[in-house]
Design an enzyme around this catalytic site. Structure first.
Site, PDB file in Angstrom:
ATOM      1  N   TYR A  55       0.855  -1.192   0.000  1.00 58.32           N
ATOM      2  CA  TYR A  55       0.000   0.000   0.000  1.00 58.32           C
ATOM      3  C   TYR A  55       0.889   1.239   0.000  1.00 58.32           C
ATOM      4  CZ  TYR A  55      -3.564  -3.365   1.566  1.00 58.32           C
ATOM      5  OH  TYR A  55      -4.401  -4.444   1.685  1.00 58.32           O
ATOM      6  N   HIS A 124       0.027 -12.066   1.491  1.00 62.46           N
ATOM      7  CA  HIS A 124      -0.992 -11.267   0.806  1.00 62.46           C
ATOM      8  C   HIS A 124      -1.683 -12.037  -0.320  1.00 62.46           C
ATOM      9  CE1 HIS A 124      -1.849  -6.698   0.161  1.00 62.46           C
ATOM     10  NE2 HIS A 124      -2.935  -7.421   0.060  1.00 62.46           N
ATOM     11  N   GLY A 206     -18.033  -3.385  -0.177  1.00 58.22           N
ATOM     12  CA  GLY A 206     -17.934  -3.427  -1.637  1.00 58.22           C
ATOM     13  C   GLY A 206     -17.185  -2.232  -2.209  1.00 58.22           C
ATOM     14  N   GLY A 208     -17.045   0.620  -1.128  1.00 59.69           N
ATOM     15  CA  GLY A 208     -17.895   1.791  -1.015  1.00 59.69           C
ATOM     16  C   GLY A 208     -19.212   1.693  -1.744  1.00 59.69           C
ATOM     17  N   PHE A 209     -19.345   0.752  -2.665  1.00 61.07           N
ATOM     18  CA  PHE A 209     -20.549   0.679  -3.485  1.00 61.07           C
ATOM     19  C   PHE A 209     -21.790   0.352  -2.650  1.00 61.07           C
ATOM     20  CE2 PHE A 209     -23.461  -0.352  -6.826  1.00 61.07           C
ATOM     21  CZ  PHE A 209     -22.972   0.269  -7.969  1.00 61.07           C
TER      22      PHE A 209
END
Length: 327
Positions: A55, A124, A206, A208-209
């Protein structure tokens, strides 16, 4: 906040905080504001924070480490190894879990985080070129050396989880799981329940969805969701209809769509700890409040009815990303 247990001994807040978006993937961010948000999260009862070397790369670990250093004894920090970090930003297609690389990443992560020990270290993504027994054995050595406390896997198959767990007990598995990603229910969750391993759903909203806030939003050009199959074209329209229907259920319950989605996850198993990410204090407080929402059997049945009637469309990732899952 209520707490939950991952594996046999790792106790964390019922909701963690996914920190990726503070440095990566979702467009520019304000570093000082994110530092403040991380500290606010601790004050609000969050004790579980998720980051990774990829990240940024690297900058998210530095951010999380700086923010949490004053409260180190109160928090659990999870980070990850396994991606190649010299690829272009946003690219997640090359992996490296050779033992020498794991040891190098662990040492580098310790330094960036500014900690003496990593509480939870995930692979990961599974590296098909390195036997999982070698990966688990390397992390076991890091645990014996006092550099790591707990071992985790991300997006691993049931067979891989079993093989790894036989070498070094796995404390937690992290995979995408939400109202629009139900894949773990068929094999992963039963395996984890059998073995006593905790589950950490990432992207529980999701990306933000599922909040309903993105259907008319214009994303920053650098936001990777612009190319995500579920966010574009006809799939996005189908998914918006499903979210609208879920929003109606949330309104009838007196909660927000995000709270409904998180409460649904928490209701699935007592050893599930979602890690929604956010850069906003109001969203953080909204998410945290979901830990106190009890869904009845009628609520859960109504949610299933909506999903059965509307459904979600589109793959989780592009073709390259999908090829790295469930190995």
């Amino acid at each position: 906040m209520k707490t939950r247990k991952l594996g046999q001994t790792l106790e964390v807040s019922a909701l963690g905080l996914g920190c990726m978006g503070m440095s990566w993937a979702y467009g520019p961010s304000d570093r000082d504001a994110c530092l403040n948000l991380l500290r606010e999260a601790v004050d609000l009862g969050v004790t579980f924070f998720d980051t990774a070397e990829i990240y940024g790369p690297f900058t998210n670990e530095e951010l999380v480490g700086e923010a949490l250093r004053p409260v180190r004894d109160k928090v659990v920090i999870a980070t990850k190894f396994g991606f190649v970090t010299d690829q272009k930003p946003g690219s997640l297609t090359n992996v490296n879990s050779r033992p020498e690389h794991i040891r190098e990443v662990a040492d580098a992560s310790l330094k960036r985080l500014g900690v003496d020990v990593i509480d939870l270290l995930y692979q990961h993504r599974v590296d098909p070129n390195v036997p999982i027994e070698d990966v688990a054995g390397t992390v076991a050595d890091l645990i014996k050396a006092g550099k790591v406390k707990h071992f985790g896997l991300s997006e691993a198959s049931s067979a891989t989880i079993r093989r790894a767990h036989a070498v070094q007990p796995v404390t937690a598995v992290q995979s995408e799981y939400s109202l629009w990603t139900r894949d773990p229910e068929t094999q992963i969750l039963p395996t984890l329940e059998e073995l006593g391993i905790g589950f950490v759903p990432y992207s529980p909203l999701g990306r933000g969805f599922l909040t309903g806030a993105l259907k008319d939003a214009t994303l920053d050009p650098s936001d990777y969701r612009n190319t995500s199959p579920r966010f574009v074209g006809e799939a996005a329209k189908t998914n918006a209809r499903a979210v609208d229907a879920l929003a109606d259920l949330a309104a009838a319950k007196g909660v927000t769509p995000a709270q409904l989605a998180l409460a649904w996850l928490l209701a699935q198993k007592p050893w599930i700890v979602p890690i929604p990410g956010t850069r906003r204090l109001d969203r953080l407080k909204e998410n945290i409040a979901s830990a106190d929402i009890d869904l009845t059997s009628a609520d859960l049945a109504a949610i299933e009815d909506v999903i059965a009637a509307t459904g979600f469309a589109g793959a989780r990732y592009t073709e390259g990303g999908m090829a790295m899952l469930n190995r």
